[in-house]
Design a protein around this motif. Structure first.
Motif, PDB file in Angstrom:
ATOM      1  N   GLY A 209      36.391   7.492   7.012  1.00 16.17           N
ATOM      2  CA  GLY A 209      37.568   7.855   6.238  1.00 16.17           C
ATOM      3  C   GLY A 209      37.923   6.819   5.189  1.00 16.17           C
ATOM      4  O   GLY A 209      39.100   6.605   4.891  1.00 16.17           O
ATOM      5  N   GLU A 210      36.886   6.181   4.617  1.00 11.50           N
ATOM      6  CA  GLU A 210      37.093   5.311   3.454  1.00 11.50           C
ATOM      7  C   GLU A 210      37.008   6.229   2.223  1.00 11.50           C
ATOM      8  O   GLU A 210      37.983   6.444   1.523  1.00 11.50           O
ATOM      9  CB  GLU A 210      36.028   4.211   3.414  1.00 11.50           C
ATOM     10  N   GLU A 211      35.811   6.794   2.020  1.00 15.12           N
ATOM     11  CA  GLU A 211      35.637   7.859   1.025  1.00 15.12           C
ATOM     12  C   GLU A 211      35.398   9.200   1.730  1.00 15.12           C
ATOM     13  O   GLU A 211      35.605  10.257   1.166  1.00 15.12           O
ATOM     14  CB  GLU A 211      34.425   7.567   0.128  1.00 15.12           C
ATOM     15  N   GLY A 212      34.906   9.125   2.944  1.00 15.43           N
ATOM     16  CA  GLY A 212      34.535  10.319   3.700  1.00 15.43           C
ATOM     17  C   GLY A 212      35.772  11.041   4.234  1.00 15.43           C
ATOM     18  O   GLY A 212      36.863  10.476   4.296  1.00 15.43           O
ATOM     19  N   PRO A 213      35.577  12.307   4.655  1.00 12.53           N
ATOM     20  CA  PRO A 213      36.699  13.149   5.089  1.00 12.53           C
ATOM     21  C   PRO A 213      37.226  12.775   6.470  1.00 12.53           C
ATOM     22  O   PRO A 213      36.587  12.018   7.203  1.00 12.53           O
ATOM     23  CB  PRO A 213      36.066  14.549   5.119  1.00 12.53           C
ATOM     24  N   VAL A 214      38.343  13.372   6.818  1.00 12.97           N
ATOM     25  CA  VAL A 214      39.002  13.081   8.090  1.00 12.97           C
ATOM     26  C   VAL A 214      38.106  13.454   9.272  1.00 12.97           C
ATOM     27  O   VAL A 214      38.189  12.849  10.346  1.00 12.97           O
ATOM     28  CB  VAL A 214      40.391  13.777   8.127  1.00 12.97           C
ATOM     29  N   GLU A 215      37.179  14.417   9.059  1.00  9.26           N
ATOM     30  CA  GLU A 215      36.235  14.792  10.136  1.00  9.26           C
ATOM     31  C   GLU A 215      35.377  13.589  10.551  1.00  9.26           C
ATOM     32  O   GLU A 215      34.920  13.521  11.697  1.00  9.26           O
ATOM     33  CB  GLU A 215      35.311  15.933   9.679  1.00  9.26           C
ATOM     34  N   TYR A 216      35.118  12.675   9.626  1.00  6.20           N
ATOM     35  CA  TYR A 216      34.327  11.493   9.986  1.00  6.20           C
ATOM     36  C   TYR A 216      35.124  10.559  10.906  1.00  6.20           C
ATOM     37  O   TYR A 216      34.553   9.863  11.750  1.00  6.20           O
ATOM     38  CB  TYR A 216      33.901  10.719   8.728  1.00  6.20           C
ATOM     39  N   ILE A 217      36.446  10.535  10.735  1.00  4.46           N
ATOM     40  CA  ILE A 217      37.285   9.735  11.643  1.00  4.46           C
ATOM     41  C   ILE A 217      37.229  10.376  13.037  1.00  4.46           C
ATOM     42  O   ILE A 217      37.036   9.685  14.045  1.00  4.46           O
ATOM     43  CB  ILE A 217      38.750   9.674  11.144  1.00  4.46           C
ATOM     44  N   GLU A 218      37.341  11.688  13.041  1.00 10.79           N
ATOM     45  CA  GLU A 218      37.262  12.434  14.300  1.00 10.79           C
ATOM     46  C   GLU A 218      35.918  12.187  14.991  1.00 10.79           C
ATOM     47  O   GLU A 218      35.857  11.934  16.203  1.00 10.79           O
ATOM     48  CB  GLU A 218      37.411  13.926  13.996  1.00 10.79           C
ATOM     49  N   GLY A 219      34.841  12.223  14.224  1.00 12.45           N
ATOM     50  CA  GLY A 219      33.500  11.996  14.768  1.00 12.45           C
ATOM     51  C   GLY A 219      33.358  10.586  15.331  1.00 12.45           C
ATOM     52  O   GLY A 219      32.749  10.382  16.391  1.00 12.45           O
ATOM     53  N   ALA A 220      33.907   9.609  14.621  1.00 12.99           N
ATOM     54  CA  ALA A 220      33.826   8.221  15.112  1.00 12.99           C
ATOM     55  C   ALA A 220      34.556   8.091  16.443  1.00 12.99           C
ATOM     56  O   ALA A 220      34.082   7.417  17.362  1.00 12.99           O
ATOM     57  CB  ALA A 220      34.408   7.255  14.073  1.00 12.99           C
ATOM     58  N   LEU A 221      35.699   8.771  16.555  1.00 13.55           N
ATOM     59  CA  LEU A 221      36.479   8.692  17.806  1.00 13.55           C
ATOM     60  C   LEU A 221      35.790   9.449  18.935  1.00 13.55           C
ATOM     61  O   LEU A 221      35.614   8.924  20.034  1.00 13.55           O
ATOM     62  CB  LEU A 221      37.878   9.293  17.589  1.00 13.55           C
ATOM     63  N   ASP A 222      35.384  10.691  18.654  1.00 11.76           N
ATOM     64  CA  ASP A 222      34.924  11.579  19.730  1.00 11.76           C
ATOM     65  C   ASP A 222      33.442  11.414  20.052  1.00 11.76           C
ATOM     66  O   ASP A 222      33.028  11.635  21.192  1.00 11.76           O
ATOM     67  CB  ASP A 222      35.197  13.041  19.360  1.00 11.76           C
TER      68      ASP A 222
END
Ligand code: ADE
Ligand code: ZN
Length: 349
Positions: A209-222
């Motif tokens: 979630g620097e340039e990437g979408p919020v789904e990448y934050i979700e992926g990093a968490l899950d």
């Protein structure tokens, strides 16, 4: 949130106040702390011809329009790092800066693949960095935990090979991270290697979630099961994600000067860090690649004061978050939080 008390909370945070706060830094690429002056002296020491004629020319080249335009130059600059002493000198220079700015604990990143892909043994990299970090602990009183980052534009097999090479040196680092070109290289690409790192008892963090979408934050968490998100500012695209981060106190290592220099925001006045702080997200302030983005940790705090009117209390909360978000023991966190409150009491007395 921390129960910090401060008698004059509305006062704007100034440099001396910010310096006095005990702070940790949790998002700092050691290769990104390579100042042009040191780059020139290492190039000379190693007999390397740089593509720049002067320090002014180098600084003029540091005019970025997005993450990739920065990464292209950043990897090129790292070519001057060849010997164990080079990695020592790089790390030591950063430690001296930390010492001057009131940074008491650091968890810096290094990118082994940037060096091993040039034929430099990982042992040279780790030994040079670790020796400086140990000297910093003994001589400057700065504690540390080193984080090995995988380059996400390369394959997961390459990340596995790096983890394998690093195994004999496991005692030198606390965790693994994921950096480099974000968009098109989602967290799930590295699911297996992060699981292997967890098996080895290593902590996990990832740029998301620097340039990437919020789904990448979700992926990093899950999927990557991280303990911190690096950057994470694009969580502002989703109220549900902000709520999730706040409820779980999942830390974000935010890098304000990086975000403006890489045009995530056109101007610091647009930066959401203080809004996220006020919503209960465990945001922290960090420098990312200070030699390229115009300032170390203190300059990042100062920029928030100048552009966003950050108060002394908000600055102290950000420093407290940096302690909470670190990988030190609970006892050590309590000790540093008490030290922070003592500083606040002294400064407002
Ligand atoms: N490597 C160094 N700095 C970085 C950043 N801000 N994002 C991704 N990779 C990096
Ligand atoms: Zn970074």
């Amino acid at each position: 949130m921390h129960n910090l008390t401060l008698t004059q909370p509305e006062q704007l945070a100034d440099t001396e106040f910010l310096r006095a706060l005990p702070k940790t830094e949790l998002h700092l690429h050691l290769e990104g702390s390579l100042e042009p002056e040191l780059m020139f002296s290492l190039a000379e020491r190693n007999g390397i011809q740089l593509p720049y004629a002067s320090i002014e020319e180098v600084k003029a080249a540091y005019d970025f329009h997005n993450l990739q335009s920065f990464l292209d130059i950043y990897y090129q600059c790292a070519d001057v790092l060849r010997t164990e002493q080079d990695f020592y000198d790089l790390t030591w220079a950063y430690l001296e800066q930390c010492h001057a700015e009131g940074v008491v604990h650091i968890e810096p990143f290094f990118d082994p693949q940037t060096h091993t892909d040039r034929g430099i043994d990982i042992e040279i990299v780790i030994n040079g960095i670790s020796r400086a970090l140990q000297d910093g602990k003994e001589k400057l009183g700065i504690s540390y935990g080193l984080i090995l980052c995988f380059l996400r534009h390369l394959s997961e097999e390459a990340a596995f090979a790096t983890l394998e090479q690093a195994k004999p040196f496991l005692q030198h680092f606390v965790g693994v991270g994921l950096d480099s070109s974000e968009v098109g290289n989602p967290p799930e690409k590295f699911a297996k290697v992060f699981a292997a790192a967890a098996e080895l008892g290593l902590k996990r963090v990832a740029h998301a979630g620097e340039e990437g979408p919020v789904e990448y934050i979700e992926g990093a968490l899950d999927i990557l099961d991280v303990q911190r998100i690096d950057h994470g500012v694009r969580c502002t695209d989703s109220d549900a994600m902000i709520q999730r981060l706040a409820d779980s106190r999942m830390p974000l290592t935010v890098c304000p000067l990086s975000n403006t220099r890489l045009k995530v925001y056109q101007d610091m006045s647009e930066h959401p860090i203080l809004e996220l702080l006020d919503k209960g997200v465990c945001v922290t302030v960090n420098a990312d690649d200070p030699a390229f983005f115009g300032g170390y940790l203190l300059a990042n705090y100062q920029a928030l004061s100048n552009a966003l009117g950050m108060t002394r209390l908000q600055a102290a909360q950000l420093a407290a978050n940096s302690i909470e978000a670190s990988f030190i023991s609970d006892e050590e966190k309590q000790r540093l939080l008490k030290q922070l409150q003592d500083v606040l009491d002294q400064l407002s007395a």
